[in-house]
Enzyme design. Structure first.
Site, PDB file in Angstrom:
ATOM      1  CG  HIS A 155     -21.043 -17.968 -22.963  1.00  0.00           C
ATOM      2  ND1 HIS A 155     -21.309 -18.949 -22.033  1.00  0.00           N
ATOM      3  CD2 HIS A 155     -21.011 -16.788 -22.271  1.00  0.00           C
ATOM      4  CE1 HIS A 155     -21.463 -18.385 -20.835  1.00  0.00           C
ATOM      5  NE2 HIS A 155     -21.286 -17.089 -20.945  1.00  0.00           N
ATOM      6  CD  GLU A 213     -20.132 -11.986 -15.737  1.00  0.00           C
ATOM      7  OE1 GLU A 213     -20.719 -11.548 -16.749  1.00  0.00           O
ATOM      8  OE2 GLU A 213     -20.150 -13.188 -15.388  1.00  0.00           O
ATOM      9  CD  GLU A 223     -22.555 -13.863 -21.443  1.00  0.00           C
ATOM     10  OE1 GLU A 223     -23.418 -14.691 -21.110  1.00  0.00           O
ATOM     11  OE2 GLU A 223     -21.444 -13.776 -20.897  1.00  0.00           O
ATOM     12  CG  HIS A 226     -18.203 -14.272 -19.249  1.00  0.00           C
ATOM     13  ND1 HIS A 226     -18.968 -15.370 -19.534  1.00  0.00           N
ATOM     14  CD2 HIS A 226     -16.912 -14.695 -19.231  1.00  0.00           C
ATOM     15  CE1 HIS A 226     -18.173 -16.429 -19.685  1.00  0.00           C
ATOM     16  NE2 HIS A 226     -16.931 -16.045 -19.507  1.00  0.00           N
TER      17      HIS A 226
HETATM   18 ZN   LIG Z   1     -21.150 -15.468 -19.606  1.00  0.00          ZN
END
Ligand SMILES: [Zn+2]
Length: 265
Positions: free
Chosen positions: A94, A227, A108, A161
């Site tokens: 992002h 993640e 995030e 992430h």
């Molecule tokens: Zn993400």
């Protein structure tokens, strides 16, 4: 593995250089531990400068220059020299208007960047060349990320992430993903998962094929997505926001990359 340049080497070097400057009117010679070198020196406003890279490499060090932070990383030993042949792309997910998940005012995109920068620093200290897809809070398309990796002839692509679970309010732990067409991506994802779990003492949320993720599908080199934890779980969000936990996750990501590059996967 990480060692400072022994002080006596620098001292010997500086003394040799000073003596040559004093004794020579036609240019500057650089003598390294008693040996003449062809290393160039530049004189400007009465100050003589010698390129750090040339000196360090002549002394057997590996030099990795990071333009983003304007930092020169010097490492010694055969392993750093071997690792310096690799370029790893770290991709903080992002950025800019695409904030990713947002809980309790935490974006995030900011967590991803902070963790990625810490992982980059660990890898660079070990001699690995790291390319970050973004170093600030900027918009970047998914395709631009893998394009950059291809242009820089990267050996690995790791997207970073933080996770969300709408189904499980207590979800915690590390999850990694790879594209089903890539056996190397699978090995990388599995190595990263184990390394991050170990470094962060985090629960296992598994490793999974993800044909739908564009960065994994379009990467021209082994690629995996990490993640790092669940922002939707307050206890884990608190961990993810702490510098200490971010550093442990980052160390795990770096450990996983190094293990993969060393062929210990
Ligand atoms: Zn993400």
């Amino acid at each position: 593995m990480r060692r400072l340049i022994p002080l006596f080497l620098l001292t010997a070097l500086l003394l040799a250089l000073t003596a040559q400057v004093a004794g020579s009117r036609a240019g500057v010679s650089v003598v390294l531990n008693g040996q003449d070198t062809a290393i160039p020196a530049y004189t400007e406003d009465g100050r003589t400068m010698v390129p750090l890279r040339d000196i360090a490499e002549a002394l057997g060090f590996t030099v990795v220059w990071d333009e983003d932070t304007r930092t020169a990383y010097l490492s010694d030993g055969a392993e750093a020299a071997a690792l310096s042949a690799y370029t790893v792309v770290l991709d903080p997910g992002h950025g800019g208007s695409a904030t990713g998940a947002e809980y309790q005012g935490v974006r995030e995109s900011a967590l991803n960047l902070s963790i990625a920068q810490k992982a980059a620093a660990v890898l660079r200290r070990e001699g690995v060349a790291v390319v970050m897809t973004r170093t600030g809070d900027s918009d970047l398309s998914l395709y631009a990320r893998t394009d950059l990796a291809r242009r820089r002839s990267a050996d690995l692509f790791v997207s970073i992430h933080c996770n969300v679970s709408t189904a499980n309010p207590d979800a915690m732990g590390v999850y990694t993903a790879y594209h089903p067409d890539s056996a190397e991506g699978r090995a990388l994802a599995d190595t990263l998962r184990g390394a991050v779990m170990a470094a962060a003492d985090a629960p296992d949320m598994g490793v999974e094929e993800r044909p739908d993720l564009a960065v994994l599908r379009t990467a021209a080199m082994p690629a995996a997505l990490v993640e790092c934890g669940f922002m939707s779980t307050p206890a884990e969000l608190a961990l993810l926001c702490s510098e200490d936990y971010q550093q442990r996750i980052a160390q795990g990501i770096a450990d996983g990359v190094l293990t993969y590059l060393r062929g210990e996967k």
